[in-house]
Structures are given as structure tokens and as C-alpha cells.
Write an enzyme that holds these catalytic residues in place. Structure first.
Site, short mmCIF file in Angstrom:
data_model
loop_
_atom_site.label_atom_id
_atom_site.label_comp_id
_atom_site.label_asym_id
_atom_site.label_seq_id
_atom_site.Cartn_x
_atom_site.Cartn_y
_atom_site.Cartn_z
CE LYS A 187 -1.83 -0.95 3.92
NZ LYS A 187 -1.30 -2.36 4.25
NE ARG A 205 -4.29 -1.02 10.36
CZ ARG A 205 -3.11 -0.51 9.51
NH1 ARG A 205 -3.13 0.71 8.96
NH2 ARG A 205 -2.24 -1.20 9.53
NE ARG A 214 8.01 -2.77 6.29
CZ ARG A 214 6.66 -2.44 6.42
NH1 ARG A 214 5.97 -1.99 5.48
NH2 ARG A 214 5.88 -3.07 7.16
NE ARG A 226 6.36 -0.61 10.22
CZ ARG A 226 5.20 -0.58 9.37
NH1 ARG A 226 5.43 0.00 8.23
NH2 ARG A 226 4.25 -0.93 9.62
NE ARG A 258 2.02 -4.74 11.14
CZ ARG A 258 3.08 -4.72 10.43
NH1 ARG A 258 4.20 -5.22 10.76
NH2 ARG A 258 3.01 -4.05 9.35
P1 AP5 Z 1 4.59 -1.68 1.98
O1 AP5 Z 1 4.68 -0.73 0.75
O2 AP5 Z 1 5.56 -0.89 3.13
O3 AP5 Z 1 3.60 -2.44 2.15
P2 AP5 Z 1 2.27 -1.88 3.01
O4 AP5 Z 1 0.92 -2.36 2.59
O5 AP5 Z 1 2.24 -0.10 3.33
O6 AP5 Z 1 2.78 -2.37 4.61
P3 AP5 Z 1 2.96 -1.88 6.17
O7 AP5 Z 1 3.25 -2.90 6.94
O8 AP5 Z 1 3.19 -0.52 5.98
O9 AP5 Z 1 1.01 -1.95 6.34
P4 AP5 Z 1 0.39 -1.72 7.77
O10 AP5 Z 1 -0.89 -1.70 7.25
O11 AP5 Z 1 0.57 -3.19 8.30
O12 AP5 Z 1 1.17 -0.89 8.57
P5 AP5 Z 1 0.74 0.79 8.83
O13 AP5 Z 1 2.21 1.54 8.77
O14 AP5 Z 1 -0.27 1.38 8.14
O15 AP5 Z 1 5.62 -2.76 1.40
C1 AP5 Z 1 6.12 -3.90 2.24
C2 AP5 Z 1 7.35 -4.50 2.02
O16 AP5 Z 1 7.44 -5.05 0.65
C3 AP5 Z 1 8.45 -3.17 1.69
O17 AP5 Z 1 9.93 -3.83 2.04
C4 AP5 Z 1 8.24 -2.99 0.22
O18 AP5 Z 1 9.62 -2.52 -0.13
C5 AP5 Z 1 8.05 -4.47 -0.30
N1 AP5 Z 1 7.47 -4.50 -1.33
C6 AP5 Z 1 6.09 -3.57 -1.81
N2 AP5 Z 1 5.87 -4.08 -3.10
C7 AP5 Z 1 6.66 -5.23 -3.59
C8 AP5 Z 1 6.54 -5.96 -4.65
N3 AP5 Z 1 5.83 -5.78 -5.70
N4 AP5 Z 1 7.36 -6.96 -4.73
C9 AP5 Z 1 8.43 -7.15 -3.68
N5 AP5 Z 1 8.19 -6.50 -2.59
C10 AP5 Z 1 7.52 -5.40 -2.26
O19 AP5 Z 1 0.17 0.73 10.44
C11 AP5 Z 1 1.22 0.17 11.39
C12 AP5 Z 1 0.48 0.37 12.79
O20 AP5 Z 1 0.22 1.64 13.05
C13 AP5 Z 1 -0.89 -0.58 12.77
O21 AP5 Z 1 -0.52 -1.98 13.01
C14 AP5 Z 1 -1.54 -0.16 13.79
O22 AP5 Z 1 -1.10 -0.26 15.18
C15 AP5 Z 1 -1.44 1.46 13.71
N6 AP5 Z 1 -2.32 2.19 12.61
C16 AP5 Z 1 -2.19 2.61 11.46
N7 AP5 Z 1 -3.21 3.28 11.07
C17 AP5 Z 1 -4.21 2.89 11.82
C18 AP5 Z 1 -5.44 3.00 11.85
N8 AP5 Z 1 -6.28 3.31 10.71
N9 AP5 Z 1 -6.70 2.64 12.85
C19 AP5 Z 1 -5.87 2.00 13.78
N10 AP5 Z 1 -4.29 1.90 14.07
C20 AP5 Z 1 -3.72 2.29 12.99
#
Ligand code: AP5
Length: 212
Positions: free
Chosen positions: A13, A88, A127, A159, A170
């Protein structure tokens, strides 16, 4: 364009939202990035968020809804935005629907990126993010948390919530709390489902194709 990126942890994402936002010249609003910045700065929000994020849980809806509404009121979001990591939960989605309707800002689409679980786990384990400029890397897991950023020489960090046990939590939180949003947006005719495997460029082409 007003867009929501949906998908499990590691689906890509953030990677795709950043690129799309640059192309469309609209803000990429990542709630995870906002919370991590607040945690690093040691603000009240950051201290509260850190407790939930560390264990792979969700920050309470009321906190997140207020935070995102405040962000969407900023002038740079008036011409469009890409939301990444929000909504979410069903409560967050309903609050967003109400806010956008009240402000005459309907969503154009919700992009759901689908990746098999095994690949998600591998991506998160490998990552690394530059602690200085935020550039993301994939490393061989055996390489450990060391290394320097090619772009600026900063330290490459893992991270906190990419540890194996936290990733498992997660994933289950995603299945329980966030996966129901697929149906929520499908019913509204907004859902665009995209295969998230293959190279980053291939996924980007699929997304832009769906949005054309
Ligand atoms: P990346 O692009 O980082 O993937 P992502 O889907 O953004 O993954 P995240 O782990 O950041 O998502 P998340 O939803 O768990 O975390 P968030 O930060 O929102 O890619 C992942 C990896 O794959 C990278 O190394 C990338 O280079 C690689 N990659 C990408 N595309 C690829 C491809 N095509 N091929 C190979 N490799 C590839 O949230 C973190 C925490 O914050 C949550 O757990 C929660 O505690 C809190 N939080 C955030 N938002 C909320 C909310 N709305 N409500 C409540 N808590 C929240």
C-alpha cells in the site's frame, strides 16, 4: 482523485500510494507514518500509539478518526488525496463516509491489493527503512538489521512491528477488523481489486490501469 488503499500488512500500500501520489501531485496520507512520526517525536499521541503498534494492535477508532479528519481539512487535501492505512475498521469507514459526504468529497475508488500470506510474511521480515530519509529496502533476512542507505548513507532499521510474532498478530487483526471493508466498499461500487504480486512496476501498471 480521492483514493483509499486497502490490503493486508506488507501488500505494498505504502509503496504504491507514494508513487501514485507523486504522479497525481496529491498528498499521500499514511496513518502508520503519522503515528510513527508522532512516536519518534514523543508527543502525547505518539506515546499512546506506540503501546498499540508495538503489539500489532490498533490505535482506538476515536483517536484515528479525529486525526484523519483534521488531516483531510488541510488545504493540500482539497484537490484529492490517497489514504493509506485508514480506514481500518468498519467504524472508521463509516466515519469517513460521513465526513466525506458532509464535505462534498466523495471517494473515486478503493484499491484492494491482494498478496498471498507467505509472500507478505517474507516481505515484512526483509523490510528495512532508512532512519534518515525513509527509503525502503528489501534485504535477505539473514543479513540482519545492519546496512546503510544507498541514497543518503543513513542507517537501515527494522520496524519494531515487523518482528515475527507481531506480524502474526497484525495479520489476524487485519482479517478480523479490516477485511470486512472489502465488502463495505464493494457494495458501494468503489472496489478495484488488484493482484499485488510481481514487480513494483507491474503492480503500479495494474493499479493505474484499473483507475483509468
Ligand atoms: P509496503 O509498501 O510498506 O506495504 P504496506 O502494505 O504499506 O505495509 P505496512 O506494513 O506498512 O502496512 P500496515 O498496514 O501493516 O502498517 P501501517 O504502517 O499502516 O511494502 C512492504 C514491503 O514489501 C517493503 O519492504 C516493500 O519494499 C516491499 N514491496 C512492496 N511491493 C513489493 C513488490 N511488488 N514486490 C516485492 N516487494 C515489495 O500501520 C502500522 C500500525 O499503525 C498498525 O499496526 C496500527 O497499530 C497503527 N495504525 C495505522 N493506521 C491505523 C488505523 N487507521 N487505525 C488504527 N491503528 C492504526
Amino acid at each position: 482523485m480521492r483514493l483509499v488503499m486497502l490490503g493486508p500488512p506488507g501488500a505494498g500500500k505504502g509503496t504504491q500510494a507514494k508513487r501514485l501520489a507523486e504522479r497525481r501531485r496529491i498528498p499521500h496520507i499514511s496513518t502508520g507514518d503519522i503515528l510513527r512520526a508522532a512516536a519518534a517525536a514523543g508527543t502525547k499521541l505518539g506515546k499512546e500509539a506506540r503501546r498499540y503498534m508495538h503489539d500489532g494492535g490498533l490505535v482506538p477508532d476515536a483517536v484515528m478518526i479525529g486525526l484523519v479528519q483534521e488531516r483531510l481539512r488541510q488545504p493540500d487535501a482539497h484537490g484529492g488525496f490517497i489514504l493509506d492505512g485508514f480506514p481500518r475498521t468498519v467504524a472508521q469507514a463509516e466515519a469517513l463516509d460521513g465526513f466525506l459526504a458532509a464535505n462534498g468529497m466523495p471517494l473515486d475508488a478503493v484499491v484492494q491489493i491482494a498478496v498471498p500470506r507467505d509472500e507478505l510474511v517474507g516481505r515484512l521480515a526483509g523490510r528495512r527503512t532508512c532512519g534518515t530519509c525513509g527509503t525502503m529496502y528489501q534485504v535477505a533476512v539473514s543479513q540482519g538489521p545492519n546496512g546503510r542507505c544507498d541514497a543518503c548513507g543513513g542507517p537501515l532499521l527494522q520496524r519494531d512491528d515487523d518482528r515475527e510474532e507481531t506480524v502474526a498478530r497484525r495479520m489476524s487483526v487485519y482479517e478480523r477488523e479490516t477485511a470486512p471493508l472489502v465488502g463495505h466498499y464493494r457494495d458501494k461500487g468503489l472496489l478495484r481489486e488488484v493482484k499485488g504480486t510481481g514487480s513494483r512496476d507491474e503492480v503500479f501498471q495494474r493499479i493505474t490501469g484499473e483507475l483509468r
